[in-house]
Scaffold this motif. Sequence first.
Motif, PDB file in Angstrom:
ATOM      1  N   THR A 220      32.823  46.886  31.449  1.00  8.73           N
ATOM      2  CA  THR A 220      33.715  47.329  32.519  1.00  8.73           C
ATOM      3  C   THR A 220      33.674  46.371  33.697  1.00  8.73           C
ATOM      4  N   ALA A 221      32.471  45.919  34.060  1.00  7.33           N
ATOM      5  CA  ALA A 221      32.327  44.991  35.183  1.00  7.33           C
ATOM      6  C   ALA A 221      33.001  43.664  34.891  1.00  7.33           C
ATOM      7  N   VAL A 222      32.837  43.156  33.669  1.00  4.30           N
ATOM      8  CA  VAL A 222      33.432  41.866  33.314  1.00  4.30           C
ATOM      9  C   VAL A 222      34.952  41.957  33.305  1.00  4.30           C
ATOM     10  N   ILE A 223      35.493  43.019  32.742  1.00  5.09           N
ATOM     11  CA  ILE A 223      36.946  43.149  32.703  1.00  5.09           C
ATOM     12  C   ILE A 223      37.517  43.345  34.099  1.00  5.09           C
ATOM     13  N   ALA A 224      36.832  44.137  34.923  1.00  6.70           N
ATOM     14  CA  ALA A 224      37.323  44.407  36.274  1.00  6.70           C
ATOM     15  C   ALA A 224      37.285  43.168  37.164  1.00  6.70           C
ATOM     16  N   SER A 228      40.537  40.375  35.829  1.00  8.19           N
ATOM     17  CA  SER A 228      41.413  40.460  36.988  1.00  8.19           C
ATOM     18  C   SER A 228      41.625  39.092  37.623  1.00  8.19           C
ATOM     19  N   ALA A 229      40.566  38.274  37.642  1.00  5.99           N
ATOM     20  CA  ALA A 229      40.727  36.920  38.166  1.00  5.99           C
ATOM     21  C   ALA A 229      41.719  36.134  37.327  1.00  5.99           C
ATOM     22  N   THR A 230      41.663  36.350  36.003  1.00  6.53           N
ATOM     23  CA  THR A 230      42.617  35.678  35.123  1.00  6.53           C
ATOM     24  C   THR A 230      44.042  36.128  35.432  1.00  6.53           C
ATOM     25  N   GLY A 231      44.234  37.429  35.615  1.00  9.21           N
ATOM     26  CA  GLY A 231      45.574  37.948  35.807  1.00  9.21           C
ATOM     27  C   GLY A 231      46.168  37.641  37.160  1.00  9.21           C
ATOM     28  N   ILE A 354      41.824  42.736  43.496  1.00  7.13           N
ATOM     29  CA  ILE A 354      41.582  41.293  43.562  1.00  7.13           C
ATOM     30  C   ILE A 354      42.456  40.628  44.614  1.00  7.13           C
ATOM     31  N   ALA A 355      43.750  40.921  44.618  1.00 11.14           N
ATOM     32  CA  ALA A 355      44.663  40.251  45.556  1.00 11.14           C
ATOM     33  C   ALA A 355      44.300  40.543  47.016  1.00 11.14           C
ATOM     34  N   PRO A 356      44.075  41.816  47.408  1.00 11.85           N
ATOM     35  CA  PRO A 356      43.654  42.047  48.797  1.00 11.85           C
ATOM     36  C   PRO A 356      42.327  41.373  49.139  1.00 11.85           C
TER      37      PRO A 356
END
Length: 399
Positions: A220-224, A228-231, A354-356
């Motif tokens: 969960t931590a890696v995907i979050a 998210s950094a990838t996206g 991530i964006a904020p």
Amino acid sequence: MLREASFLRLWVAATASGLATWALPFVLGFAVLERALTPGALGLVLGARTVGFLIAVPVGGVLADRYARRDVVRAAGLAAALATPVLAAAIGRSVAVMAVAAVVIGAGQGACRPAFQALTADVVDPGRRQQANAAMTLAVRVTTLAGPGGAALLATVLPVPALVCATGLLWLAAALLPPPGGPRVAAPTAQRGTYLREFAEGLREARRHAWFLAGLGALTAVIATGYSATGVLLPLMSRDTYGGEAVLAAATTAYTAGALLGAVVIARWRPRSAGWAALAGLACYGLAPLGLWLEAHPLVVVAGYAAAGAGIELFNVPWFTAIQREVEPRLLARVSSLDFLFSYGLAPVGLALIAPAAEAFGPGVVLGVCAAVCFLAPAAAALAPGARHFARAGRLEGG
């Protein structure tokens, strides 16, 4: 595995559901380009689909343990198939109707996931489940390529509503193709409780496996963070740091290619310490944000994404196989639903934050934190009892 009729039917059904899932956002993007849908409306519809997914995943897990798993897949797939033409007809007319239809489609997707996972264990004998799970995850990676690409090709000859309806046909195939599962033990009708009580029973089963809780937390931590950094940040860094879209295109392609390679490798490889090897693969995701944080040469960034793709499959396949092996069969779908609910289901939270965070602290700080989390979370999970082999402590520790 694909030479066996029962598994082939299951594989094709899972592939069809994956194609429908990945193609729909891309197809609706064409509606935005044609000004039949605004970007805000698209976000609302896709958000509604995510809500349906999150609601249905735990319910689907209970249903798939209570009833025949093929029947759960059939009902979920038919619901998504019937809601799809409703969504298509509402394009350009009613965003509210589109959102309601999207909730139903997302619910069908969510209910299918734990049922497919449990049905794989029903159809395939224990000695070949790792190979079967590798084939299933290969299908997922192929759909991430074929879904958007096929939609783009068909968009040259078909209108958007017809393309949306085509995803409904894929859901119909997902509903009708799965084979019946093998014999299994389900709770007698007299012993069944409420849905909440049965889901709580799945939670208790999950707590019996410390390696599962630790691994799920790491995933969960890696995907979050890494996902998210990838996206969110990869497109930004590709434009601002590397001067165009070339790094974005190359990195995303390398990620998928690495994932395909990882699935092929893990179909045959049996590491002695399977859990530690899988967690090491998961930690490789940190190479993706690390390369961007360092503003490394484009080839280094692309290589990092290829390693991240390979690593995630080196984790996924042993992870799914261990859950199917270690969890009590009558509770398998409920525990699998926890996996999907917390890992992939909560991924939008990371995407939203991530964006904020990048605006507040700068992309470099966020990428550094994401890389650190991707490395440290699997390392911490490796310390949990049973993590070495993804088995209850003491069961396989001597092997």
